[in-house]
Design an enzyme around this catalytic site. Structure first.
Site, short mmCIF file in Angstrom:
data_model
loop_
_atom_site.label_atom_id
_atom_site.label_comp_id
_atom_site.label_asym_id
_atom_site.label_seq_id
_atom_site.Cartn_x
_atom_site.Cartn_y
_atom_site.Cartn_z
N GLY A 243 -9.90 14.32 14.28
CA GLY A 243 -8.72 15.19 14.39
C GLY A 243 -9.07 16.46 15.13
O GLY A 243 -10.02 16.50 15.92
N SER A 244 -8.32 17.51 14.85
CA SER A 244 -8.50 18.77 15.58
C SER A 244 -9.80 19.47 15.16
O SER A 244 -10.34 19.21 14.07
CB SER A 244 -7.32 19.68 15.27
OG SER A 244 -7.24 19.88 13.87
N GLY A 248 -11.80 19.80 11.53
CA GLY A 248 -13.22 19.46 11.41
C GLY A 248 -14.02 20.58 10.76
O GLY A 248 -14.93 20.32 9.96
N GLU A 265 -15.25 13.78 14.74
CA GLU A 265 -14.76 13.39 16.07
C GLU A 265 -13.56 14.27 16.35
O GLU A 265 -12.44 13.99 15.91
CB GLU A 265 -14.34 11.91 16.08
CG GLU A 265 -15.47 10.94 15.81
CD GLU A 265 -16.42 10.76 16.99
OE1 GLU A 265 -16.11 11.22 18.11
OE2 GLU A 265 -17.48 10.15 16.79
N CYS A 299 -7.80 12.07 22.83
CA CYS A 299 -8.86 13.08 22.76
C CYS A 299 -9.59 13.13 24.09
O CYS A 299 -10.15 14.16 24.46
CB CYS A 299 -9.81 12.76 21.62
SG CYS A 299 -10.36 11.06 21.64
P1 NAD Z 1 -5.10 16.99 12.76
O1 NAD Z 1 -6.37 17.76 12.72
O2 NAD Z 1 -3.84 17.75 12.57
O3 NAD Z 1 -5.11 15.84 11.62
C1 NAD Z 1 -6.07 14.81 11.63
C2 NAD Z 1 -6.23 14.25 10.23
O4 NAD Z 1 -6.90 15.22 9.43
C3 NAD Z 1 -4.91 13.95 9.51
O5 NAD Z 1 -5.06 12.77 8.76
C4 NAD Z 1 -4.75 15.15 8.61
O6 NAD Z 1 -3.97 14.90 7.49
C5 NAD Z 1 -6.19 15.42 8.22
N1 NAD Z 1 -6.53 16.78 7.77
C6 NAD Z 1 -6.13 17.94 8.31
N2 NAD Z 1 -6.70 18.98 7.65
C7 NAD Z 1 -7.50 18.44 6.70
C8 NAD Z 1 -8.35 18.99 5.69
N3 NAD Z 1 -8.51 20.30 5.54
N4 NAD Z 1 -9.01 18.15 4.88
C9 NAD Z 1 -8.87 16.81 5.02
N5 NAD Z 1 -8.06 16.23 5.94
C10 NAD Z 1 -7.39 17.04 6.77
O7 NAD Z 1 -5.08 16.19 14.15
P2 NAD Z 1 -3.90 15.37 14.83
O8 NAD Z 1 -2.86 16.30 15.34
O9 NAD Z 1 -3.48 14.25 13.96
O10 NAD Z 1 -4.68 14.70 16.07
C11 NAD Z 1 -4.92 15.34 17.28
C12 NAD Z 1 -6.33 15.90 17.34
O11 NAD Z 1 -7.29 14.88 17.05
C13 NAD Z 1 -6.69 16.39 18.74
O12 NAD Z 1 -7.41 17.58 18.63
C14 NAD Z 1 -7.56 15.27 19.29
O13 NAD Z 1 -8.43 15.66 20.33
C15 NAD Z 1 -8.30 14.87 18.06
N6 NAD Z 1 -8.84 13.51 18.20
C16 NAD Z 1 -10.19 13.38 18.42
C17 NAD Z 1 -10.74 12.12 18.61
C18 NAD Z 1 -12.21 11.95 18.88
O14 NAD Z 1 -12.69 10.83 18.76
N7 NAD Z 1 -12.95 12.99 19.25
C19 NAD Z 1 -9.92 10.98 18.55
C20 NAD Z 1 -8.56 11.15 18.30
C21 NAD Z 1 -8.03 12.43 18.13
#
Ligand code: NAD
Length: 514
Positions: A243-244, A248, A265, A299
């Site tokens: 995720g973002s 992370g 990731e 991503c």
């Molecule tokens: P996001 O960070 O908003 O959410 C991702 C996941 O994390 C969701 O399931 C969310 O519920 C969970 N989450 C959020 N805060 C959390 C916390 N404090 N504790 C536990 N879980 C938590 O991201 P998004 O908007 O769904 O996706 C887009 C982002 O993901 C972009 O930044 C993109 O680059 C990244 N991404 C990275 C990769 C990679 O492999 N590097 C792959 C896909 C997406």
């Protein structure tokens, strides 16, 4: 779409947690539901009950029990089960790809591609199940032998983003499974139905093989409480979170506090360098696919283009022409190149970034408008955007999860372009287009790209499962998928065996009790 929902058993009792579809009246429990709206046509597809803390505890207990069963099966047995899961996906590839497209908004082609990635990793994982090798070493002691072996970790927590609602889970879940782990998946709140569909396909394999419940688990719910429970729970040996970068950093703190393991990731801000030696007939389509594929919500999407001044005008003109030919609309219609963004807040983020880019001297060459697509007034369709801007602008250092491509010029040698490329917080994917060996090898060398993925004459987006996937710096440093990433999902044990008649100490130390 009704048929798809039925096909994947997304109704009533067949899922881990209660789920209701359609337009039923939910009365006062409505607040405990997640609404899944399609960004394609704005319709409510289904409502899913959110898991509670109690549901979490129940599932972790179930997973703990299943873990004992599963780790005692041979790895090739586990590999065979994963092979069967791959076959389920093969049979359902088109339909699951369609659900991905409808719930998330990417083109059906890309939805199918995402399912294909999981099929591929299932094949890979099955092969791997006979190759979880450890090294053997020579002992310094006479009649001693040393080797290392790899054991399962236990329960692996998987947190996934909305943009790859199937593949990222697949990469993690099937590798974790052949390594002897059970897993607990918390998907994005924005794509719950894709996760239910995957779980129900897995359940068919469970039934066909009389396996116990709890090997692969799904928990749909809010960050508070579910995300926090998962990251703070000592029973979860490894948390793999996608995720973002902001997410992370929170996850890393929670897991580190209890000395757990994690794979992160996170966000990317990926660039392509076009040198004077680039073959533009290959480069331009790669740049366009990288920037507009999945509506710029990968991503690995191409966000920055660093072009030598000698070819800048030509590249600019070619891109404007290519962008003019793009078809934007219903992603289920395979004639369209680009569908909608995930929701209106993603559109707002895009418009805010464009407004900041303009303030920093950026010139919009194409797009950046909200579009009304034949009958769908979702507010989620946009025209992809080309912005000419100075590489020092602060906005280009951020990941805006939308189809904005920043065009930036360099005038000197390749070193200048590499410096521009590396001068951002993120370090996921990067590429150079050149037919010059000196440039290509320097880009890949120690003074070249600082990213986890570095490509030559291939764009930034679209990695193969055979390699280790992930990136450096704010991208989190994790790796998953192919190569030797399976090692993250296992614990290493060093074994020393004395088969002699004496018990000498290492380093020649004498300890004589006589
Ligand atoms: P996001 O960070 O908003 O959410 C991702 C996941 O994390 C969701 O399931 C969310 O519920 C969970 N989450 C959020 N805060 C959390 C916390 N404090 N504790 C536990 N879980 C938590 O991201 P998004 O908007 O769904 O996706 C887009 C982002 O993901 C972009 O930044 C993109 O680059 C990244 N991404 C990275 C990769 C990679 O492999 N590097 C792959 C896909 C997406």
């Amino acid at each position: 779409m009704e048929n798809l929902i039925d096909r994947f058993g997304i109704s009533g009792k067949s899922v881990n947690l209660p789920l209701r579809t359609g337009q039923q009246d939910f009365g006062d429990i409505h607040n405990d539901l997640i609404d899944s709206y399609s960004p394609v046509d704005g319709k409510l597809i289904a409502q899913v009950a959110k898991a509670s803390s109690k549901d979490y505890e129940r599932l972790v207990e179930l997973a703990g029990e299943a873990s004992i069963y599963w780790r005692n099966k041979s790895a090739p047995f586990r590999g065979d089960i994963i092979r069967q899961f791959g076959n389920q996906l093969r049979e359902n590839k088109d339909a699951l790809g369609k659900l991905v497209s409808y719930e998330m908004g990417k083109s059906w082609q890309e939805g199918k591609g995402e399912v294909q990635e999981v099929i591929d990793i299932c094949d890979f994982a099955q092969g791997l199940s006979r190759q979880l090798h450890g090294a053997t070493m020579h002992s310094e002691r006479f009649e001693h032998r040393m080797y290392e072996q790899w054991h399962p970790l236990g329960i692996v927590g998987i947190i996934t983003a909305f943009n790859f609602p199937v593949a990222v889970w697949g990469w993690n879940a099937v590798l974790a499974a052949v390594c002897g782990n059970v897993s607990l998946w918390k998907p994005s709140e924005k794509t719950p139905l894709c996760s239910l569909a995957c779980l129900n396909l897995w359940k068919k394999v469970v039934e066909a093989n009389n396996l116990p419940e709890g090997i692969i688990n799904l928990i749909i719910g809010d960050v508070d409480p579910i995300g926090h429970l998962l990251t703070n729970d000592k029973k979860i040996s490894l948390v793999s979170a996608t995720g973002s970068t902001a997410m992370g950093k929170q996850v890393a703190q929670s897991v580190s506090r209890r000395l757990g393991k994690y794979i992160l990731e996170l966000g990317g801000n990926n660039a392509i360098i076009l040198t004077p030696n680039a073959d533009l007939s290959n480069a331009i389509p790669s740049v366009v696919f990288g920037a507009v594929g999945t509506a710029g919500q990968r991503c690995t999407s191409t966000r920055r283009l660093i072009v030598h001044s000698s070819i800048f005008r030509q590249v600019e003109a070619s891109l404007v022409k290519a962008y003019n030919s793009l078809k934007i609309g219903n992603p289920l219609d395979e004639k369209n190149h680009m569908g909608p963004l995930i929701d209106k807040s993603a559109v707002d983020n895009m418009l805010n970034a464009l407004s900041l880019a303009r303030k920093e001297g950026g010139e919009v060459l194409f797009g950046g408008k909200v579009l009304d697509i034949g009958g769908f007034s979702t507010g989620c369709y946009v025209s992809p955007c080309l912005v000419k801007i100075n590489h020092q602008a602060s906005i280009v250092k951020e990941e805006t999860f939308a189809p904005i491509l920043y065009l930036m010029e360099y005038t000197g040698e390749l070193e200048e372009a590499i410096k521009i490329q590396n001068n951002v917080p993120q370090g996921l994917s990067s590429a150079i287009f050149t037919l010059n060996l000196h440039e290509a090898e320097n880009f890949l060398g120690p003074n070249g790209s600082d990213c986890g993925l570095a490509n030559v004459n291939i764009g930034t987006s679209g990695a193969e499962i055979g390699g280790a996937f992930g990136g450096e710096k704010d991208t989190g440093g994790g790796r998953e998928s192919g190569s030797d990433c399976w090692k993250y999902y296992m614990r290493r044990q060093t074994n020393t065996i004395n088969y002699g008649k004496e018990a000498p100490l290492a380093q020649g130390i004498k300890f004589d009790l006589s």
